[in-house]
Scaffold this motif. Structure first.
Motif, mmCIF file in Angstrom:
data_model
loop_
_atom_site.group_PDB
_atom_site.id
_atom_site.type_symbol
_atom_site.label_atom_id
_atom_site.label_comp_id
_atom_site.label_asym_id
_atom_site.label_seq_id
_atom_site.Cartn_x
_atom_site.Cartn_y
_atom_site.Cartn_z
ATOM 1 N N UNK A 262 0.833 -1.208 0.000
ATOM 2 C CA UNK A 262 0.000 0.000 0.000
ATOM 3 C C UNK A 262 0.862 1.251 0.000
ATOM 4 N N UNK A 263 0.418 2.278 -0.725
ATOM 5 C CA UNK A 263 1.183 3.510 -0.806
ATOM 6 C C UNK A 263 0.208 4.661 -1.056
ATOM 7 N N UNK A 264 0.671 5.881 -0.752
ATOM 8 C CA UNK A 264 -0.144 7.066 -0.949
ATOM 9 C C UNK A 264 0.557 8.060 -1.851
ATOM 10 N N UNK A 265 1.883 8.103 -1.773
ATOM 11 C CA UNK A 265 2.646 9.158 -2.435
ATOM 12 C C UNK A 265 2.456 9.161 -3.941
ATOM 13 N N UNK A 266 2.104 8.022 -4.551
ATOM 14 C CA UNK A 266 1.976 7.957 -5.994
ATOM 15 C C UNK A 266 0.675 8.510 -6.534
ATOM 16 N N UNK A 267 -0.285 8.828 -5.648
ATOM 17 C CA UNK A 267 -1.576 9.323 -6.116
ATOM 18 C C UNK A 267 -1.500 10.811 -6.422
ATOM 19 N N UNK A 268 -2.373 11.276 -7.267
ATOM 20 C CA UNK A 268 -2.451 12.694 -7.600
ATOM 21 C C UNK A 268 -3.886 13.163 -7.589
ATOM 22 N N UNK A 269 -4.083 14.407 -8.014
ATOM 23 C CA UNK A 269 -5.426 14.957 -8.004
ATOM 24 C C UNK A 269 -6.387 14.203 -8.894
ATOM 25 N N UNK A 270 -5.887 13.598 -9.995
ATOM 26 C CA UNK A 270 -6.762 12.858 -10.898
ATOM 27 C C UNK A 270 -7.302 11.595 -10.260
ATOM 28 N N UNK A 271 -6.608 11.095 -9.239
ATOM 29 C CA UNK A 271 -7.057 9.878 -8.561
ATOM 30 C C UNK A 271 -8.067 10.175 -7.450
ATOM 31 N N UNK A 272 -8.431 11.422 -7.262
ATOM 32 C CA UNK A 272 -9.360 11.770 -6.199
ATOM 33 C C UNK A 272 -8.686 11.905 -4.853
ATOM 34 N N UNK A 273 -7.340 11.828 -4.802
ATOM 35 C CA UNK A 273 -6.591 11.946 -3.556
ATOM 36 C C UNK A 273 -5.658 13.131 -3.685
ATOM 37 N N UNK A 274 -5.814 14.082 -2.788
ATOM 38 C CA UNK A 274 -4.957 15.257 -2.794
ATOM 39 C C UNK A 274 -3.954 15.129 -1.659
ATOM 40 N N UNK A 275 -2.656 15.036 -1.982
ATOM 41 C CA UNK A 275 -1.598 14.916 -0.984
ATOM 42 C C UNK A 275 -1.103 16.313 -0.655
ATOM 43 N N UNK A 276 -1.163 16.671 0.649
ATOM 44 C CA UNK A 276 -0.777 18.002 1.097
ATOM 45 C C UNK A 276 0.255 17.848 2.207
ATOM 46 N N UNK A 277 1.409 18.497 2.053
ATOM 47 C CA UNK A 277 2.426 18.473 3.101
ATOM 48 C C UNK A 277 1.975 19.351 4.264
ATOM 49 N N UNK A 278 2.185 18.834 5.482
ATOM 50 C CA UNK A 278 1.761 19.560 6.668
ATOM 51 C C UNK A 278 2.656 20.764 6.925
ATOM 52 N N UNK A 279 2.032 21.856 7.296
ATOM 53 C CA UNK A 279 2.705 23.068 7.729
ATOM 54 C C UNK A 279 1.789 23.730 8.749
ATOM 55 N N UNK A 280 2.270 24.710 9.501
ATOM 56 C CA UNK A 280 1.373 25.366 10.475
ATOM 57 C C UNK A 280 0.098 25.904 9.845
ATOM 58 N N UNK A 281 0.204 26.465 8.639
ATOM 59 C CA UNK A 281 -0.995 26.995 7.974
ATOM 60 C C UNK A 281 -1.951 25.881 7.589
ATOM 61 N N UNK A 282 -1.398 24.757 7.098
ATOM 62 C CA UNK A 282 -2.250 23.621 6.710
ATOM 63 C C UNK A 282 -2.955 23.050 7.941
ATOM 64 N N UNK A 283 -2.233 22.967 9.072
ATOM 65 C CA UNK A 283 -2.839 22.457 10.308
ATOM 66 C C UNK A 283 -4.003 23.353 10.728
ATOM 67 N N UNK A 284 -3.795 24.657 10.665
ATOM 68 C CA UNK A 284 -4.870 25.595 11.035
ATOM 69 C C UNK A 284 -6.097 25.402 10.148
#
Length: 453
Positions: A26-48
């Motif tokens: 199982x993996x997540x990093x290979x998915x993109x927006x076309x797969x319905x999965x949006x991968x977002x790197x965590x940052x203080x703004x993203x956490x908020x």
């Protein structure tokens, strides 16, 4: 021998060619927006932004916030009839018998005393002390009950009976801290009702005089009773009953000696101003005081037993209600909220979100024992969450935490969890290759053995 090596090489190539279908990781990093999965790197703004999603933790039943308190208000016996005394003939002079000096020490809070709690105004934590603020603003204190307790809203019952004011402050401070309430307050005794001195006989206002923080002297007690009600004090005498002993002070000696006026009286003393120098009248008065005290003590004992029974029944009902709720949760009858943990963690499973509180990514991650040091990839830690107003799993936001930088773990302590979130830790590349090798090795060995044969 040459043919054997060629055969093994061919078999190895064949197995490696098929390994893609033999092991799927199982993996997540290979998915993109076309797969319905949006991968977002965590940052203080993203956490908020992630924490802005509407969520209210489940409330515990009301039984978990109530206490098994009894009825409020002091309990006591019915009022006894007023004493009636007959006038007696006056004999000659009376011997002076002065009670010994006493020092009862600091005032000790007793049943019936009214304590007043005052809290600072204008601070954010005052709203948490609604009951205490009301006591300050409306001058409503807390009456010490028959069992020595006071009942403070949102805090519960606190034992203060037979304590000094400083000891009571310490007890209330500890309970406020335990209840997570701002412990800023001041304490004073608003009404002194537990310690009294009884006054009767030839005074204008017979009754009782309360004993407070300051010493109470004989002259003050007589003044509180309106003074002596006699036409001539030549033959009047003040009798003091204390601890089974009877003392007497002729009023002529009282007025001529200021030291007698400064005799200190204590709780339980009884005064009788006798104008006839006859012990019969004084004895009747003191007997009535003793009978009244015994009757009141018996009534209070009964009231305490009744209160204890009532509290026991209430406590049993509360505990039964709480246990019923625990059983429903245990058997799944009460809907819980969960976060699911998978991938390369020590203990995969599900993490139950707490009642009346919020949990963060670090809580779930370390509840599962953290990521596996041998197989987990700390740079690929994901919290996957379905988008709001979406029940289909293809619309997912995967928040990626790069735990290889230990400083980023602070973000895990701030990212709040929501019901249905999935925490996933990816495997290391070497772990994937190792698992492929472990899967194909038995096959290669078996094919090699077949080729040799």
């Amino acid at each position: 021998m040459f043919r054997l090596r060629n055969a093994l090489a061919c078999m190895f190539v064949i197995v490696l060619g098929a390994c893609g279908s033999a092991y799927v990781s199982p993996d997540v990093s290979g998915f993109g927006g076309d797969d319905g999965v949006q991968v977002v790197d965590l940052s203080p703004a993203v956490v908020t932004h992630a924490n802005r999603s509407a969520y209210q933790p489940q409330d515990l039943p009301a039984a978990f916030s109530r206490i098994a308190g009894g009825t409020t208000g002091p309990r006591g016996a019915a009022r006894l009839p007023d004493p009636v005394f007959d006038a007696q003939a006056r004999p000659g002079a009376v011997e002076l018998r002065v009670p010994p000096a006493v020092n009862p020490g600091s005032y000790r809070i007793g049943v019936g005393d009214v304590l007043l709690l005052a809290t600072p105004r204008g601070e954010s934590t005052v709203e948490e002390l609604a009951g205490l603020v009301a006591a300050q603003n409306q001058r409503q204190g807390y009456t010490v009950q028959d069992d020595g307790d006071i009942a403070i809203p949102d805090v519960g019952r606190i034992t203060v009976g037979d304590m000094t004011l400083a000891e009571a402050e310490d007890a209330i401070f500890e309970r406020l801290i335990a209840a997570r309430i701002d412990p800023s307050f001041s304490l004073e005794v608003a009404e002194f009702n537990s310690q009294r001195i009884s006054v009767g006989g030839a005074v204008r206002n017979p009754g009782v005089v309360p004993v407070g923080m300051t010493p109470v002297y004989l002259a003050e007690v007589l003044a509180s009773a309106g003074g002596l009600d006699i036409t001539s004090d030549d033959f009047a005498v003040i009798r003091i009953y204390r601890d089974g002993n009877l003392y007497q002070i002729p009023t002529s000696d009282l007025y001529s000696d200021q030291g007698l006026q400064r005799i200190r009286l204590v709780d339980g003393d009884s005064l009788f101003v006798d104008t006839a120098y006859d012990f019969d009248q004084a004895q009747a008065y003191f007997e009535e005081v003793i009978a009244r005290a015994e009757y009141t003590q018996s009534a209070r004992a009964n009231a305490i037993a009744e209160l204890q029974t009532e509290v026991s029944i209430r406590r049993g009902a509360l505990e039964e209600s709480r246990q019923n709720f625990r059983d429903r949760v245990e058997f799944g009858a009460e809907g819980g909220e969960f976060v699911y943990i998978a991938g390369e963690v020590t203990t995969p499973g599900r993490f139950e979100l707490p009642f009346e509180n919020r949990a963060v990514l670090a809580d779930a991650l370390f509840d599962a024992g953290g990521w596996s040091a041998s197989t987990g990839n700390p740079s690929q830690i994901y919290l996957m969450r379905a988008q709001e107003n979406s029940s289909y799993a293809s619309t997912v936001t995967a928040y990626r935490l790069d735990g290889s930088n230990a400083a980023n773990l602070v973000l895990a302590t701030r990212l709040e969890l929501r019901p249905g979130d999935v925490v996933f830790v990816a495997e290391q590349p070497v772990t994937r290759w190792s698992r492929v090798i472990n899967q194909i090795t038995p096959t290669v060995i078996n094919l090699g053995a077949a080729a040799v044969n």
